[in-house]
Scaffold this motif. Structure first.
Motif, mmCIF file in Angstrom:
data_model
loop_
_atom_site.group_PDB
_atom_site.id
_atom_site.type_symbol
_atom_site.label_atom_id
_atom_site.label_comp_id
_atom_site.label_asym_id
_atom_site.label_seq_id
_atom_site.Cartn_x
_atom_site.Cartn_y
_atom_site.Cartn_z
ATOM 1 N N GLU A 119 0.822 -1.469 -0.087
ATOM 2 C CA GLU A 119 0.087 -0.031 0.093
ATOM 3 C C GLU A 119 0.708 1.201 -0.098
ATOM 4 O OE1 GLU A 119 -3.598 0.767 0.594
ATOM 5 O OE2 GLU A 119 -3.871 -1.577 0.080
ATOM 6 N N PHE A 120 2.129 1.116 0.596
ATOM 7 C CA PHE A 120 2.861 2.660 0.782
ATOM 8 C C PHE A 120 3.721 2.742 -0.422
ATOM 9 C CE2 PHE A 120 5.220 -1.039 2.697
ATOM 10 C CZ PHE A 120 6.501 -1.107 1.803
ATOM 11 N N VAL A 121 3.551 1.878 -1.558
ATOM 12 C CA VAL A 121 4.251 2.190 -2.927
ATOM 13 C C VAL A 121 3.296 2.792 -3.902
ATOM 14 C CG1 VAL A 121 5.404 1.091 -4.742
ATOM 15 C CG2 VAL A 121 5.882 0.253 -2.463
ATOM 16 N N TYR A 122 3.675 3.805 -4.393
ATOM 17 C CA TYR A 122 2.968 4.553 -5.441
ATOM 18 C C TYR A 122 3.659 4.017 -7.044
ATOM 19 C CZ TYR A 122 0.628 7.853 -8.584
ATOM 20 O OH TYR A 122 0.134 8.324 -9.623
ATOM 21 N N PHE A 123 2.587 3.415 -7.552
ATOM 22 C CA PHE A 123 3.159 3.046 -9.214
ATOM 23 C C PHE A 123 2.072 3.314 -10.034
ATOM 24 C CE2 PHE A 123 3.174 0.379 -12.837
ATOM 25 C CZ PHE A 123 4.711 0.401 -13.064
ATOM 26 N N ASP A 124 2.487 4.083 -10.993
ATOM 27 C CA ASP A 124 1.700 4.690 -12.041
ATOM 28 C C ASP A 124 1.887 4.051 -13.228
ATOM 29 O OD1 ASP A 124 0.236 6.181 -14.053
ATOM 30 O OD2 ASP A 124 0.133 7.883 -12.786
ATOM 31 N N HIS A 125 0.746 3.027 -13.937
ATOM 32 C CA HIS A 125 1.017 2.371 -15.238
ATOM 33 C C HIS A 125 1.229 3.518 -16.203
ATOM 34 C CE1 HIS A 125 0.045 -1.309 -12.976
ATOM 35 N NE2 HIS A 125 0.370 -1.822 -14.190
ATOM 36 N N SER A 126 0.132 4.344 -16.337
ATOM 37 C CA SER A 126 0.191 5.280 -17.431
ATOM 38 C C SER A 126 1.513 6.043 -17.614
ATOM 39 C CB SER A 126 -1.020 6.320 -17.189
ATOM 40 O OG SER A 126 -0.892 7.253 -16.139
ATOM 41 N N MET A 127 2.089 6.460 -16.529
ATOM 42 C CA MET A 127 3.332 7.184 -16.713
ATOM 43 C C MET A 127 4.475 6.119 -17.406
ATOM 44 S SD MET A 127 5.830 9.083 -13.664
ATOM 45 C CE MET A 127 4.261 9.724 -12.946
ATOM 46 N N HIS A 128 4.390 5.014 -16.858
ATOM 47 C CA HIS A 128 5.491 4.129 -17.495
ATOM 48 C C HIS A 128 5.187 3.886 -18.852
ATOM 49 C CE1 HIS A 128 6.613 3.794 -13.494
ATOM 50 N NE2 HIS A 128 7.603 3.240 -13.743
ATOM 51 N N LEU A 129 3.839 3.815 -19.248
ATOM 52 C CA LEU A 129 3.562 3.420 -20.690
ATOM 53 C C LEU A 129 3.681 4.655 -21.686
ATOM 54 C CD1 LEU A 129 0.046 1.681 -20.008
ATOM 55 C CD2 LEU A 129 2.268 0.673 -20.986
ATOM 56 N N MET A 130 3.615 5.911 -21.211
ATOM 57 C CA MET A 130 3.793 7.053 -21.851
ATOM 58 C C MET A 130 5.226 6.988 -22.242
ATOM 59 S SD MET A 130 1.235 10.178 -20.554
ATOM 60 C CE MET A 130 1.686 10.134 -18.860
ATOM 61 N N ARG A 131 6.257 6.431 -21.284
ATOM 62 C CA ARG A 131 7.501 6.668 -21.496
ATOM 63 C C ARG A 131 7.953 5.554 -22.397
ATOM 64 N NH1 ARG A 131 6.353 10.330 -18.184
ATOM 65 N NH2 ARG A 131 7.439 11.793 -17.082
ATOM 66 N N VAL A 133 7.791 2.077 -21.681
ATOM 67 C CA VAL A 133 8.003 0.891 -20.966
ATOM 68 C C VAL A 133 7.043 -0.072 -21.356
ATOM 69 C CG1 VAL A 133 8.301 -0.258 -18.699
ATOM 70 C CG2 VAL A 133 8.804 2.228 -18.933
ATOM 71 N N ASP A 134 7.521 -1.257 -21.965
ATOM 72 C CA ASP A 134 6.834 -2.509 -22.319
ATOM 73 C C ASP A 134 6.229 -3.436 -21.301
ATOM 74 O OD1 ASP A 134 6.785 -5.525 -23.310
ATOM 75 O OD2 ASP A 134 6.014 -4.051 -24.591
ATOM 76 N N CYS A 135 4.938 -3.519 -21.137
ATOM 77 C CA CYS A 135 4.229 -4.325 -19.999
ATOM 78 C C CYS A 135 5.322 -5.504 -19.694
ATOM 79 C CB CYS A 135 3.103 -4.850 -20.534
ATOM 80 S SG CYS A 135 1.876 -3.713 -21.041
ATOM 81 N N GLY A 136 5.678 -6.113 -20.557
ATOM 82 C CA GLY A 136 6.426 -7.433 -20.482
ATOM 83 C C GLY A 136 7.664 -7.022 -19.558
ATOM 84 N N HIS A 137 8.145 -5.886 -19.403
ATOM 85 C CA HIS A 137 9.526 -5.737 -18.712
ATOM 86 C C HIS A 137 9.323 -5.881 -17.157
ATOM 87 C CE1 HIS A 137 13.061 -4.039 -17.636
ATOM 88 N NE2 HIS A 137 12.561 -3.334 -16.511
ATOM 89 N N VAL A 142 3.540 -12.221 -21.076
ATOM 90 C CA VAL A 142 2.411 -12.619 -21.060
ATOM 91 C C VAL A 142 1.703 -13.223 -22.238
ATOM 92 C CG1 VAL A 142 -0.084 -11.827 -20.206
ATOM 93 C CG2 VAL A 142 1.988 -10.977 -19.167
ATOM 94 N N ARG A 143 2.017 -13.145 -23.402
ATOM 95 C CA ARG A 143 1.532 -13.463 -24.330
ATOM 96 C C ARG A 143 1.701 -15.030 -24.576
ATOM 97 N NH1 ARG A 143 2.916 -8.350 -26.093
ATOM 98 N NH2 ARG A 143 1.194 -7.144 -27.160
ATOM 99 N N GLN A 144 2.675 -15.618 -23.649
ATOM 100 C CA GLN A 144 3.147 -17.073 -23.725
ATOM 101 C C GLN A 144 2.409 -17.790 -22.492
ATOM 102 O OE1 GLN A 144 4.450 -18.672 -26.360
ATOM 103 N NE2 GLN A 144 4.355 -16.605 -27.447
ATOM 104 N N MET A 145 1.732 -16.971 -21.745
ATOM 105 C CA MET A 145 0.927 -17.492 -20.488
ATOM 106 C C MET A 145 -0.472 -18.045 -20.757
ATOM 107 S SD MET A 145 2.838 -14.973 -17.400
ATOM 108 C CE MET A 145 4.344 -14.576 -17.632
ATOM 109 N N ASP A 146 -0.740 -19.229 -20.122
ATOM 110 C CA ASP A 146 -2.086 -19.468 -20.319
ATOM 111 C C ASP A 146 -2.642 -18.962 -18.983
ATOM 112 O OD1 ASP A 146 -1.469 -22.514 -21.888
ATOM 113 O OD2 ASP A 146 -3.068 -21.114 -22.525
ATOM 114 N N ARG A 147 -1.939 -19.360 -17.832
ATOM 115 C CA ARG A 147 -2.544 -18.429 -16.705
ATOM 116 C C ARG A 147 -1.230 -17.677 -16.219
ATOM 117 N NH1 ARG A 147 -4.960 -23.469 -13.573
ATOM 118 N NH2 ARG A 147 -3.101 -23.191 -12.445
ATOM 119 N N VAL A 148 -1.695 -16.482 -16.093
ATOM 120 C CA VAL A 148 -0.499 -15.320 -15.734
ATOM 121 C C VAL A 148 0.085 -15.676 -14.327
ATOM 122 C CG1 VAL A 148 -0.057 -12.872 -15.174
ATOM 123 C CG2 VAL A 148 -1.522 -13.555 -16.886
ATOM 124 N N ALA A 149 1.513 -15.951 -14.394
ATOM 125 C CA ALA A 149 2.458 -16.127 -13.232
ATOM 126 C C ALA A 149 2.968 -14.720 -13.255
ATOM 127 C CB ALA A 149 3.313 -17.271 -13.601
#
Length: 177
Positions: A119-131, A133-137, A142-149
């Protein structure tokens, strides 16, 4: 004579019986979902394959996780998002029928969470995507995962190394608010 052959039971019959018992036990483990392949994420209430949807069908992450581009959270898509396609595609598949039942009854599906931050960590997906950063990093391929691990252990060192490599601030108050 030794072993089972003394009593008139051929040795091959004993081996066949032992093999049948082991095969039954293995089948039971697979059926009860106790024997996971390596890297398989937690069992979900409705099976969803990211490999099929994001990999084979090449559906963008943002089709379902559209809030990631405009907010801090990627979020879980509403069930109606699934029905954009599945109101016409494989409608009678039992799990899709169950999904439609949840929507009809306005009952949520309680998904098993895979990734989380304290809870004490702030992370902003949109900020990273705008810069760029690929989701896979962070989330792995995930494109190879049946169930996400979980692909990474989200610890401070992982984030600081990335920030240092990319020459981004690593001031404590950027993430700890």
């Amino acid at each position: 004579m030794s072993g089972p052959e003394k009593k008139g039971v051929p040795r091959w019959a004993s081996y066949a019986a032992a093999t049948a018992i082991l095969a039954s036990a293995l089948a039971a483990l697979v059926y009860l979902n106790r024997l996971y392949p390596v890297g398989l994420g937690p069992r979900q209430p409705i099976p969803f394959s990211h490999r099929v949807h994001a990999g084979i069908k090449q559906i963008s992450c943002f089709m379902c996780h559209d809030s990631a581009t405009r907010s801090s959270r990627a979020g879980v898509p509403p069930l109606e998002t699934c029905l954009l396609c599945h109101s016409r595609i494989i409608r009678n598949y039992p799990w899709i029928a169950r999904l439609r039942g949840h929507v009809a009854q306005n009952r949520p599906v309680v998904w098993e969470r895979v990734n989380w931050l304290p809870e004490f960590v702030y992370f902003d997906h949109s900020m990273h995507l705008m810069r760029g950063v690929d989701c896979g990093h962070c989330h792995g391929d995930v494109r190879q995962m049946d169930r996400v691990a979980k692909a990474r252990k989200f610890e401070m060192g992982f984030c600081i190394r990335c920030h240092k490599v990319n020459r981004v601030t690593h001031d404590c108050f950027v993430c700890h608010r």
